[in-house]
Design a protein around this motif. Structure first.
Motif, PDB file in Angstrom:
ATOM      1  N   PRO A   1      -6.730  -8.575 -11.919  1.00 12.43           N
ATOM      2  CA  PRO A   1      -5.957  -9.382 -10.970  1.00 12.43           C
ATOM      3  C   PRO A   1      -6.843  -9.820  -9.808  1.00 12.43           C
ATOM      4  N   PRO A   2      -6.438 -10.813  -9.036  1.00 15.72           N
ATOM      5  CA  PRO A   2      -7.225 -11.252  -7.868  1.00 15.72           C
ATOM      6  C   PRO A   2      -7.088 -10.239  -6.720  1.00 15.72           C
ATOM      7  N   LEU A   3      -8.151  -9.529  -6.450  1.00 11.61           N
ATOM      8  CA  LEU A   3      -8.120  -8.470  -5.436  1.00 11.61           C
ATOM      9  C   LEU A   3      -8.664  -8.968  -4.101  1.00 11.61           C
ATOM     10  N   PRO A   4      -8.316  -8.301  -2.999  1.00 15.42           N
ATOM     11  CA  PRO A   4      -8.823  -8.700  -1.681  1.00 15.42           C
ATOM     12  C   PRO A   4     -10.343  -8.573  -1.606  1.00 15.42           C
ATOM     13  N   SER A   5     -10.930  -9.311  -0.680  1.00 18.99           N
ATOM     14  CA  SER A   5     -12.377  -9.259  -0.473  1.00 18.99           C
ATOM     15  C   SER A   5     -12.768  -7.929   0.165  1.00 18.99           C
ATOM     16  N   GLU A   6     -14.062  -7.622   0.111  1.00 19.60           N
ATOM     17  CA  GLU A   6     -14.569  -6.376   0.703  1.00 19.60           C
ATOM     18  C   GLU A   6     -14.288  -6.327   2.204  1.00 19.60           C
ATOM     19  N   SER A   7     -14.387  -7.466   2.871  1.00 15.29           N
ATOM     20  CA  SER A   7     -14.152  -7.478   4.322  1.00 15.29           C
ATOM     21  C   SER A   7     -12.695  -7.142   4.636  1.00 15.29           C
ATOM     22  N   ILE A   8     -11.769  -7.647   3.824  1.00 17.69           N
ATOM     23  CA  ILE A   8     -10.357  -7.317   4.028  1.00 17.69           C
ATOM     24  C   ILE A   8     -10.114  -5.841   3.728  1.00 17.69           C
ATOM     25  N   LEU A   9     -10.709  -5.326   2.659  1.00 16.21           N
ATOM     26  CA  LEU A   9     -10.541  -3.915   2.295  1.00 16.21           C
ATOM     27  C   LEU A   9     -11.041  -3.006   3.409  1.00 16.21           C
ATOM     28  N   THR A  10     -12.183  -3.358   4.001  1.00 14.93           N
ATOM     29  CA  THR A  10     -12.723  -2.561   5.100  1.00 14.93           C
ATOM     30  C   THR A  10     -11.802  -2.611   6.319  1.00 14.93           C
ATOM     31  N   SER A  11     -11.280  -3.793   6.628  1.00 17.21           N
ATOM     32  CA  SER A  11     -10.363  -3.945   7.763  1.00 17.21           C
ATOM     33  C   SER A  11      -9.086  -3.141   7.542  1.00 17.21           C
ATOM     34  N   VAL A  12      -8.571  -3.165   6.321  1.00 20.33           N
ATOM     35  CA  VAL A  12      -7.366  -2.405   5.989  1.00 20.33           C
ATOM     36  C   VAL A  12      -7.630  -0.914   6.173  1.00 20.33           C
ATOM     37  N   GLN A  13      -8.761  -0.448   5.649  1.00 15.61           N
ATOM     38  CA  GLN A  13      -9.088   0.977   5.743  1.00 15.61           C
ATOM     39  C   GLN A  13      -9.188   1.417   7.204  1.00 15.61           C
ATOM     40  N   ASP A  14      -9.893   0.651   8.020  1.00 10.22           N
ATOM     41  CA  ASP A  14     -10.086   1.025   9.420  1.00 10.22           C
ATOM     42  C   ASP A  14      -8.776   0.962  10.207  1.00 10.22           C
ATOM     43  N   ALA A  15      -8.042  -0.135  10.055  1.00  8.79           N
ATOM     44  CA  ALA A  15      -6.792  -0.289  10.805  1.00  8.79           C
ATOM     45  C   ALA A  15      -5.740   0.704  10.320  1.00  8.79           C
ATOM     46  N   GLY A  16      -5.692   0.933   9.029  1.00  5.95           N
ATOM     47  CA  GLY A  16      -4.721   1.877   8.484  1.00  5.95           C
ATOM     48  C   GLY A  16      -4.988   3.290   8.931  1.00  5.95           C
ATOM     49  N   HIS A  17      -6.261   3.692   8.923  1.00 12.49           N
ATOM     50  CA  HIS A  17      -6.611   5.040   9.367  1.00 12.49           C
ATOM     51  C   HIS A  17      -6.250   5.235  10.838  1.00 12.49           C
ATOM     52  N   ALA A  18      -6.520   4.236  11.658  1.00 13.19           N
ATOM     53  CA  ALA A  18      -6.178   4.324  13.081  1.00 13.19           C
ATOM     54  C   ALA A  18      -4.659   4.431  13.273  1.00 13.19           C
ATOM     55  N   LEU A  19      -3.905   3.664  12.504  1.00  9.41           N
ATOM     56  CA  LEU A  19      -2.446   3.699  12.606  1.00  9.41           C
ATOM     57  C   LEU A  19      -1.901   5.057  12.195  1.00  9.41           C
ATOM     58  N   LEU A  20      -2.404   5.608  11.110  1.00 12.32           N
ATOM     59  CA  LEU A  20      -1.935   6.912  10.638  1.00 12.32           C
ATOM     60  C   LEU A  20      -2.237   8.004  11.657  1.00 12.32           C
ATOM     61  N   SER A  21      -3.426   7.954  12.226  1.00  8.66           N
ATOM     62  CA  SER A  21      -3.806   8.938  13.237  1.00  8.66           C
ATOM     63  C   SER A  21      -2.902   8.832  14.461  1.00  8.66           C
ATOM     64  N   ALA A  22      -2.608   7.601  14.883  1.00 11.28           N
ATOM     65  CA  ALA A  22      -1.753   7.384  16.049  1.00 11.28           C
ATOM     66  C   ALA A  22      -0.327   7.875  15.807  1.00 11.28           C
ATOM     67  N   ARG A  23       0.103   7.887  14.560  1.00 12.94           N
ATOM     68  CA  ARG A  23       1.455   8.334  14.219  1.00 12.94           C
ATOM     69  C   ARG A  23       1.519   9.811  13.823  1.00 12.94           C
ATOM     70  N   GLY A  24       0.448  10.539  14.073  1.00 17.66           N
ATOM     71  CA  GLY A  24       0.489  11.987  13.888  1.00 17.66           C
ATOM     72  C   GLY A  24       0.150  12.485  12.510  1.00 17.66           C
ATOM     73  N   LEU A  25      -0.439  11.635  11.662  1.00 17.32           N
ATOM     74  CA  LEU A  25      -0.861  12.068  10.328  1.00 17.32           C
ATOM     75  C   LEU A  25      -2.378  12.247  10.333  1.00 17.32           C
ATOM     76  N   GLU A  26      -2.821  13.468  10.106  1.00 17.79           N
ATOM     77  CA  GLU A  26      -4.242  13.789  10.173  1.00 17.79           C
ATOM     78  C   GLU A  26      -4.868  13.700   8.784  1.00 17.79           C
ATOM     79  N   GLN A  27      -5.978  12.980   8.704  1.00 13.83           N
ATOM     80  CA  GLN A  27      -6.705  12.880   7.441  1.00 13.83           C
ATOM     81  C   GLN A  27      -7.448  14.187   7.191  1.00 13.83           C
ATOM     82  N   TYR A  28      -7.190  14.829   6.055  1.00 10.33           N
ATOM     83  CA  TYR A  28      -7.914  16.051   5.723  1.00 10.33           C
ATOM     84  C   TYR A  28      -8.710  15.910   4.430  1.00 10.33           C
ATOM     85  N   GLU A  29      -8.554  14.775   3.749  1.00 13.28           N
ATOM     86  CA  GLU A  29      -9.308  14.460   2.537  1.00 13.28           C
ATOM     87  C   GLU A  29      -9.397  12.947   2.460  1.00 13.28           C
ATOM     88  N   VAL A  30     -10.235  12.423   1.583  1.00 14.65           N
ATOM     89  CA  VAL A  30     -10.499  10.990   1.532  1.00 14.65           C
ATOM     90  C   VAL A  30      -9.225  10.150   1.583  1.00 14.65           C
TER      91      VAL A  30
END
Length: 405
Positions: A222-251
């Motif tokens: 299927p047509p997947l997002p570009s690497e730049s979009i994937l990186t932006s999603v990962q960074d913004a998503g991780h920040a959002l999860l952390s701000a909402r009290g979910l701590e990353q403990y594994e990848v």
């Protein structure tokens, strides 16, 4: 000589209503009018468990019994089986454990479930069997994406399933959510994440869609997002999860507290032992005599697995359900340990490394010091004597792991 680590149990239910185009798990569609061989399969699982558990304990005497730390029932779609079936299986397993084991608050028993209405209606029944954690395969709340992913539920059913899980008494549950979906934008991915967070989940598995061999998506990408979009999603998503009290403990794993981390998966990542029963299930078993741990794999095809009950024992196999059983080569044990432990924020300690691998820490000490000098490894801020990745090291985890291979 290797010590025996904590022991978990993985149970595989291989059937599903529809095979998703991205799925490379051992799952098999059953016809709309076909009846699942539930009773026969549960009987086979009980026999399969008995053989593997005896192997893991080095015998079947009470003194040799190893406590089972956690259970994960995956698939396929295991929630297609009845609560009665799981009760039969869990009671059989409980007969090998101490009195009150099934009711112990320390025991984690997870069931994977799809958000279809049929499964959601069974949640209360599942809770009465001793199953105390659900992992809901939501994947997305967007109807268009769910259609592309071949899911049989829609966003409204996903929301109702989460409400049903809580109403059934599951205060500990995981939501599985994907990102990097076909043509998904940063805005779309974050909207999906906001939908999941609106339920204040105790645990979230948030991971990127990957295209695996032997899948429909592999042959027709299927047509997947570009690497730049994937990186932006990962960074913004991780920040959002952390701000909402979910701590990353594994990848790809986030929890509201350490007590809500997946005990079962964490045992994998700490190179613990696990029995794997059911069609195609894999296991890793450390033997009582301290010799090299075994890697096991069961018959993959459900009909072959079921027929194994009537077949003669294969030479050199401890279970008639086993397709493959081999010691893990000594030079691979340390590498496998590092591949698993460095996925977590906890990392590893020299003492833990030696206990789980039987290898002196001095074998990897120079590599560890080199990675420290490169700003990729550091002392863990939460555990004395432990080594973990820096933020940079975690971002470039594959580069870190390559240093040990």
């Amino acid at each position: 000589m290797l010590a025996q680590p904590p022991l978990s149990l993985y149970i595989h239910i291989p059937w599903c209503v529809k095979k998703c185009p991205y799925c490379d798990f051992n799952s098999h569609e059953f016809g709309a009018h076909a009846a699942l061989p539930e009773e026969r399969y549960i009987a086979a699982l009980c026999a399969d468990f008995d053989a593997d558990y005896t192997l893991a304990c080095g015998g079947d005497t009470v003194e040799k019994r190893r406590p089972i730390y956690s259970i994960f029932i995956g698939g396929g779609t295991p929630s297609l089986f009845s609560a009665r079936a799981f009760d039969t299986l869990l009671q059989h397993i409980a007969s090998t454990q101490h009195a009150g084991w099934l009711e112990s608050p320390e025991l984690e028993i997870t069931l994977e479930a799809n958000p279809g209405t049929l499964e959601a209606g069974r949640f209360a029944e599942f809770r009465t069997t001793g199953i105390n954690r659900l992992s809901l395969g939501v994947q997305s709340f967007a109807d268009a994406q769910l259609t592309r992913l071949g899911r049989i539920h829609d966003g409204a059913q996903a929301r109702r399933a989460i409400d049903s899980a809580r109403a059934a008494g599951f205060d500990n549950f995981n939501l599985d959510l994907m990102h990097g979906l076909p043509e998904q934008s940063l805005k779309d991915a974050l909207a999906d994440l906001e939908s999941a967070l609106s339920f204040e989940p105790p645990h979230l598995s948030w991971y990127q869609l990957t295209i695996e061999p032997n899948t429909v998506f592999y042959s027709k990408p299927p047509p997947l997002p570009s690497e730049s979009i994937l990186t932006s999603v990962q960074d913004a998503g991780h920040a959002l999860l952390s701000a909402r009290g979910l701590e990353q403990y594994e990848v790809s794993a986030y929890a509201r507290s350490s007590s809500l981390q997946s005990r079962h998966n964490f045992n994998y990542w700490q190179f613990g032992d696990y029995l794997g029963i059911g069609a195609g299930a894999h296991g890793k078993i450390s033997l009582a005599d301290g010799s090299q741990p075994l890697r096991t794999r069961k018959q993959r095809q459900p009909d072959h697995y079921l027929r194994a009950a009537t077949q003669p024992q294969a030479n050199g196999r401890t279970s008639r359900y086993t397709a493959e059983e081999m010691p893990i080569p000594s030079d691979e044990i340390a590498i496998e340990y590092l591949l698993n432990t460095l996925r977590t924020r906890r990392g590893f300690s020299p003492a833990h490394f030696e206990a789980r691998t039987g290898t002196a820490f001095s074998v990897i000490a120079k590599r560890v010091e080199y990675l420290r000098s490169q700003g990729l490894l550091c002392d863990s801020p939460s555990a004395d004597g432990w080594v973990t990745t820096t933020e940079r090291g975690f971002r470039y985890l594959n580069n870190v792991l390559e240093e040990f291979i």
